[in-house]
Motif scaffolding. Structure first.
Motif, PDB file in Angstrom:
ATOM      1  N   ALA A  66       4.236  -6.411  -3.530  1.00 24.49           N
ATOM      2  CA  ALA A  66       3.614  -5.173  -4.007  1.00 24.49           C
ATOM      3  C   ALA A  66       2.786  -5.423  -5.263  1.00 24.49           C
ATOM      4  O   ALA A  66       1.717  -4.825  -5.445  1.00 24.49           O
ATOM      5  N   SER A  67       3.253  -6.322  -6.114  1.00 27.97           N
ATOM      6  CA  SER A  67       2.511  -6.650  -7.332  1.00 27.97           C
ATOM      7  C   SER A  67       1.146  -7.240  -6.988  1.00 27.97           C
ATOM      8  O   SER A  67       0.144  -6.932  -7.641  1.00 27.97           O
ATOM      9  N   HIS A 131      -4.732   6.919  -1.687  1.00 25.69           N
ATOM     10  CA  HIS A 131      -5.452   6.824  -0.421  1.00 25.69           C
ATOM     11  C   HIS A 131      -4.762   5.869   0.554  1.00 25.69           C
ATOM     12  O   HIS A 131      -4.697   6.122   1.763  1.00 25.69           O
ATOM     13  N   ASP A 132      -4.223   4.761   0.020  1.00 25.49           N
ATOM     14  CA  ASP A 132      -3.557   3.767   0.866  1.00 25.49           C
ATOM     15  C   ASP A 132      -2.140   4.177   1.257  1.00 25.49           C
ATOM     16  O   ASP A 132      -1.553   3.581   2.167  1.00 25.49           O
ATOM     17  N   GLY A 133      -1.596   5.154   0.573  1.00 23.15           N
ATOM     18  CA  GLY A 133      -0.228   5.574   0.860  1.00 23.15           C
ATOM     19  C   GLY A 133       0.812   4.791   0.091  1.00 23.15           C
ATOM     20  O   GLY A 133       2.013   4.848   0.419  1.00 23.15           O
ATOM     21  N   ALA A 134       0.386   4.043  -0.936  1.00 23.82           N
ATOM     22  CA  ALA A 134       1.312   3.281  -1.772  1.00 23.82           C
ATOM     23  C   ALA A 134       1.876   4.215  -2.843  1.00 23.82           C
ATOM     24  O   ALA A 134       1.492   4.169  -4.011  1.00 23.82           O
ATOM     25  N   TYR A 140       6.122   7.067   0.429  1.00 27.72           N
ATOM     26  CA  TYR A 140       5.510   5.761   0.701  1.00 27.72           C
ATOM     27  C   TYR A 140       5.171   5.619   2.181  1.00 27.72           C
ATOM     28  O   TYR A 140       6.024   5.794   3.049  1.00 27.72           O
ATOM     29  N   HIS A 141       3.909   5.274   2.482  1.00 28.43           N
ATOM     30  CA  HIS A 141       3.507   4.977   3.854  1.00 28.43           C
ATOM     31  C   HIS A 141       2.360   3.967   3.867  1.00 28.43           C
ATOM     32  O   HIS A 141       1.378   4.114   4.599  1.00 28.43           O
ATOM     33  N   TYR A 142       2.518   2.932   3.048  1.00 28.26           N
ATOM     34  CA  TYR A 142       1.512   1.875   2.949  1.00 28.26           C
ATOM     35  C   TYR A 142       1.746   0.883   4.085  1.00 28.26           C
ATOM     36  O   TYR A 142       2.738   0.153   4.100  1.00 28.26           O
ATOM     37  N   ALA A 143       0.825   0.845   5.043  1.00 27.06           N
ATOM     38  CA  ALA A 143       1.023   0.054   6.260  1.00 27.06           C
ATOM     39  C   ALA A 143       1.045  -1.446   5.992  1.00 27.06           C
ATOM     40  O   ALA A 143       1.706  -2.198   6.720  1.00 27.06           O
ATOM     41  N   ILE A 152      10.299   1.330  -4.048  1.00 30.11           N
ATOM     42  CA  ILE A 152      10.898   1.340  -5.387  1.00 30.11           C
ATOM     43  C   ILE A 152       9.924   0.750  -6.403  1.00 30.11           C
ATOM     44  O   ILE A 152       9.808   1.241  -7.526  1.00 30.11           O
ATOM     45  N   PHE A 153       9.206  -0.303  -6.000  1.00 30.31           N
ATOM     46  CA  PHE A 153       8.210  -0.889  -6.902  1.00 30.31           C
ATOM     47  C   PHE A 153       7.182   0.157  -7.320  1.00 30.31           C
ATOM     48  O   PHE A 153       6.851   0.278  -8.507  1.00 30.31           O
ATOM     49  N   TYR A 154       6.683   0.900  -6.353  1.00 29.31           N
ATOM     50  CA  TYR A 154       5.647   1.887  -6.682  1.00 29.31           C
ATOM     51  C   TYR A 154       6.218   3.087  -7.438  1.00 29.31           C
ATOM     52  O   TYR A 154       5.496   3.740  -8.199  1.00 29.31           O
ATOM     53  N   THR A 155       7.506   3.338  -7.262  1.00 29.81           N
ATOM     54  CA  THR A 155       8.147   4.365  -8.087  1.00 29.81           C
ATOM     55  C   THR A 155       8.146   3.931  -9.549  1.00 29.81           C
ATOM     56  O   THR A 155       7.783   4.710 -10.446  1.00 29.81           O
ATOM     57  N   VAL A 156       8.538   2.676  -9.782  1.00 30.11           N
ATOM     58  CA  VAL A 156       8.534   2.139 -11.148  1.00 30.11           C
ATOM     59  C   VAL A 156       7.112   2.067 -11.686  1.00 30.11           C
ATOM     60  O   VAL A 156       6.838   2.397 -12.846  1.00 30.11           O
TER      61      VAL A 156
END
Length: 220
Positions: A66-67, A131-134, A140-143, A152-156
């Motif tokens: 994710a980073s 736009h990407d859903g991240a 979360y719906h990042y394909a 959890i990463f994107y929550t942080v």
């Protein structure tokens, strides 16, 4: 602190509050109060850093993947912008000590412009992620990344950078107030620059927090 009347050539002198024995004691108390306040801000972000460390330990692959999805160019540009804004904030303190109020206003104006640029760039980053859903948690719906722990990463990410952006906005309000004082009242000088110093200290905290967030989120 408002300036009181002063002899010609002596420079602006701040009004002494009745419960302080001298201006030196008053200024020391102001600086101590700011340091105590900044320490609470550090504790606030330390909690987020601890949360990041725990979840990275639990989901190392997801956090690494994710980073790499973050925009390193935008993050790097924002880092340069924010570090440069700390320089202009520090120069404002230097010019306040010399009583050069026009230059104080100029330095803070440059700081505000760079702060606004930082928020605009961060806004573009957010729009791309949305736009990407991240997105955080259940949204979360990042394909491209379906590894467990990615939400959890994107929550942080959104929590940490959003809280930081909130502090940037508060700092801009403080610096704008100081800029207006420098332009209208012209009351900063060698005997009255503590307000500028404290505002600059807060801005340096904003910069320092980002210096930690950038490598944690974008590089590691």
């Amino acid at each position: 602190m408002q300036s009181s009347a002063h002899p010609a050539g002596a420079g602006p002198v701040p009004r002494l509050a009745g419960h302080f024995a001298s201006l030196e004691v008053q200024n020391h108390a102001a600086r101590l109060g700011m340091w105590l306040f900044l320490s609470t801000e550090v504790l606030l972000f330390a909690g987020l850093f601890a949360c990041y460390a725990c979840y990275r330990f639990l989901f190392p692959e997801a956090f690494a993947e994710a980073s790499r999805s973050l925009d390193l160019v935008m993050g790097t540009v924002n880092t340069v912008v924010l570090i440069t804004s700390s320089l202009t904030a520090a120069l404002a303190v230097h010019y306040a000590k010399e009583g050069k109020n026009n230059l104080v206003a100029l330095m803070f104006t440059l700081t505000l412009v760079m702060a606004a640029a930082f928020l605009v760039i961060k806004g573009f980053e957010y729009s791309h992620k949305i736009h990407d859903g991240a997105l955080p948690g259940k949204y979360y719906h990042y394909a491209k990344i379906q590894t467990a722990g990615a939400p959890i990463f994107y929550t942080v990410y959104f929590m940490a950078t959003g809280l930081h952006a909130f502090h940037v906005t508060i700092g801009m309000g403080v610096l704008l107030w100081l800029t207006i004082r420098a332009v209208r009242q012209k009351n900063f000088g060698p005997n009255n620059y503590v307000a500028v110093e404290l505002g600059s200290m807060y801005w340096h905290l904003v910069d320092l927090v980002w210096i930690f967030l950038f490598p944690l989120l974008y590089l590691i």
